[in-house]
Design a protein around this motif. Structure first.
Motif, short mmCIF file in Angstrom:
data_model
loop_
_atom_site.label_atom_id
_atom_site.label_comp_id
_atom_site.label_asym_id
_atom_site.label_seq_id
_atom_site.Cartn_x
_atom_site.Cartn_y
_atom_site.Cartn_z
N GLY A 209 0.79 -1.22 0.00
CA GLY A 209 0.00 0.00 0.00
C GLY A 209 0.82 1.27 0.00
N GLY A 210 2.16 1.16 -0.16
CA GLY A 210 3.02 2.34 -0.16
C GLY A 210 3.24 2.89 -1.56
N ARG A 211 4.04 3.95 -1.63
CA ARG A 211 4.40 4.58 -2.89
C ARG A 211 5.92 4.65 -2.97
NH1 ARG A 211 0.32 3.11 -3.89
NH2 ARG A 211 -1.58 4.18 -4.62
N SER A 225 7.28 5.12 0.83
CA SER A 225 6.58 5.99 1.78
C SER A 225 5.09 5.70 1.74
CB SER A 225 6.82 7.46 1.41
OG SER A 225 6.34 7.74 0.10
N GLY A 226 4.41 6.13 2.81
CA GLY A 226 2.95 6.01 2.86
C GLY A 226 2.44 4.62 3.12
N VAL A 227 3.27 3.72 3.69
CA VAL A 227 2.79 2.37 4.00
C VAL A 227 1.85 2.45 5.19
CG1 VAL A 227 3.45 0.04 4.68
CG2 VAL A 227 4.91 1.34 3.12
N PRO A 228 0.61 1.94 5.08
CA PRO A 228 -0.32 1.99 6.21
C PRO A 228 0.24 1.26 7.43
CG PRO A 228 -1.44 1.36 4.18
CD PRO A 228 0.03 1.33 3.90
#
Length: 378
Positions: A209-211, A225-228
């Motif tokens: 789920g990251g970018r 980045s942005g991993v829940p």
């Protein structure tokens, strides 16, 4: 125009504030609604800055808003679908004549490779046209003349037949979606080509789920980045819960058992005598119960479905696997639970059911196959 790596390095070294500002604004974009979402490692020419993508992954938007991938020595291809987690994409010819492009196929200078390669033989036939067209499927966009037709086939049987009747044009290894097993008729080769890339390796980041993107320093290292916070899969969470919970329960009941024995010894004739302790043990229980998963024969009996191009499943609205949270793609195999009809990736549900005998969505408990009775020895 692609900036060579040394120039990009100098750009990062001497303009760090500007690079940081660019990376912060590297948002995904589309050529128009309904077209594939474009983000790192891809970038849209004119919408994204160079540091927003990886060299060799530049795409462009046409006047009619098609999303094109420009490959060196081969020209533009229309992007149909991108699976960032699997690091794969499906492309086709923007002019709707893919077989014509395949004759000059060259992926050697691009960052992409074929997932499945299968050799096709192209023939140009000008004799016995009526019989050949009735028996085989000609390539429509290459057979626009009444004097000849063009066929392409992976079948050695068909190649042997056409070799004595037609002119050999070329032998090409085609990156097909999946291997052709039809050994009777030839193919029109109109389906999308399936390609993948190995570098940059962002598949694991995307699956969580990251970018993915470049780090905000002077290197080409990647950052996710942005991993829940709940990035672990359901299987991992349940496995951790079982590994921690079962020993804790055993320890708890062990302590209770010691307390009960101590009360029996220390208060044999008092108010905490045999009857009270026995009642206490009966209320609490002496052993924990465990729930096992399904056996392998039961799991193997569940029906399998190969997803078609429309990506539709028996239950409407199911677009992604609830176990790995990845969207279903064409040609993938899914398996359904008969009791409730919910579908999952075959590999995902095969790992889930041996640990948990229930549907991950509705918690329905599937029925097990009856186990054969053990025969007594004579």
């Amino acid at each position: 125009m692609k900036i060579p790596n040394p120039i990009l390095t100098l750009f990062i070294l001497f303009n760090p504030p500007l690079v940081l500002a660019i990376i912060e604004t590297c948002l995904e974009s589309v050529c128009q609604d309904g077209e594939p979402q474009i983000r790192f490692p891809f970038l849209i020419k004119g919408k994204h800055a160079e540091p927003c993508g990886y060299p060799g992954f530049m795409v462009s938007c046409t006047q009619n808003s098609q999303t094109l991938l420009n490959l060196p020595n081969w020209g533009p291809l229309k992007i149909r679908t991108i699976n960032y987690a699997a690091q794969q994409l499906w492309v086709n010819d923007p002019n709707n004549c893919l077989p014509k492009r395949l004759i000059s196929l060259n992926l050697s200078t691009s960052p992409f490779r074929a997932v499945y390669l299968q050799q096709f033989t192209f023939f140009n036939c000008s004799a016995n046209l009526e019989n050949l067209v009735h028996r085989y499927r000609p390539i429509g966009c290459l057979s626009d003349s009444p004097k000849y037709v063009v066929f392409a086939t992976p079948s050695t049987t068909v190649v042997g037949h056409l070799s004595s009747l037609c002119h050999l044009v070329a032998r090409v290894k085609v990156p097909v979606q999946s291997p052709f097993y039809d050994q009777v008729t030839s193919s029109e080769l109109g389906e999308d080509l399936r390609l993948s890339w190995d570098s940059p390796a962002c598949g694991r980041c995307e699956s969580r789920g990251g970018r993915c993107g470049f780090k905000s320093d002077d290197t080409f290292e990647l950052d996710c980045s942005g991993v829940p916070s709940k990035g672990r899969s359901r299987i991992s969470r349940y496995a951790i819960a079982i590994c921690i919970g079962v020993p804790a329960m055993l320890c708890f009941f062990g302590v209770l058992s010691c307390i009960c024995r101590w009360l029996k010894v220390g208060n044999h004739d008092g108010p905490w005598g045999h009857e009270s302790v026995a009642d206490f043990e009966a209320l609490v229980g002496s052993r924990p119960t465990t729930v096992s998963g399904l056996d392998r024969p039961t799991i193997e009996s569940y029906p399998k479905i190969v997803i078609g191009e429309n990506r539709r499943l028996p239950k409407k609205g199911e677009k992604r696997c609830s176990i790995c949270l990845s969207e279903y793609m064409p040609k993938e195999t899914v398996k359904s639970i008969p009791e409730c009809g919910h579908c999952f990736h075959a590999q995902c549900i095969d790992e889930w059911l041996p640990l948990n005998a229930s549907c991950p969505i509705c918690r329905t408990s599937p029925r097990k196959f009856p186990q054969p009775r053990a025969r007594s020895s004579p």
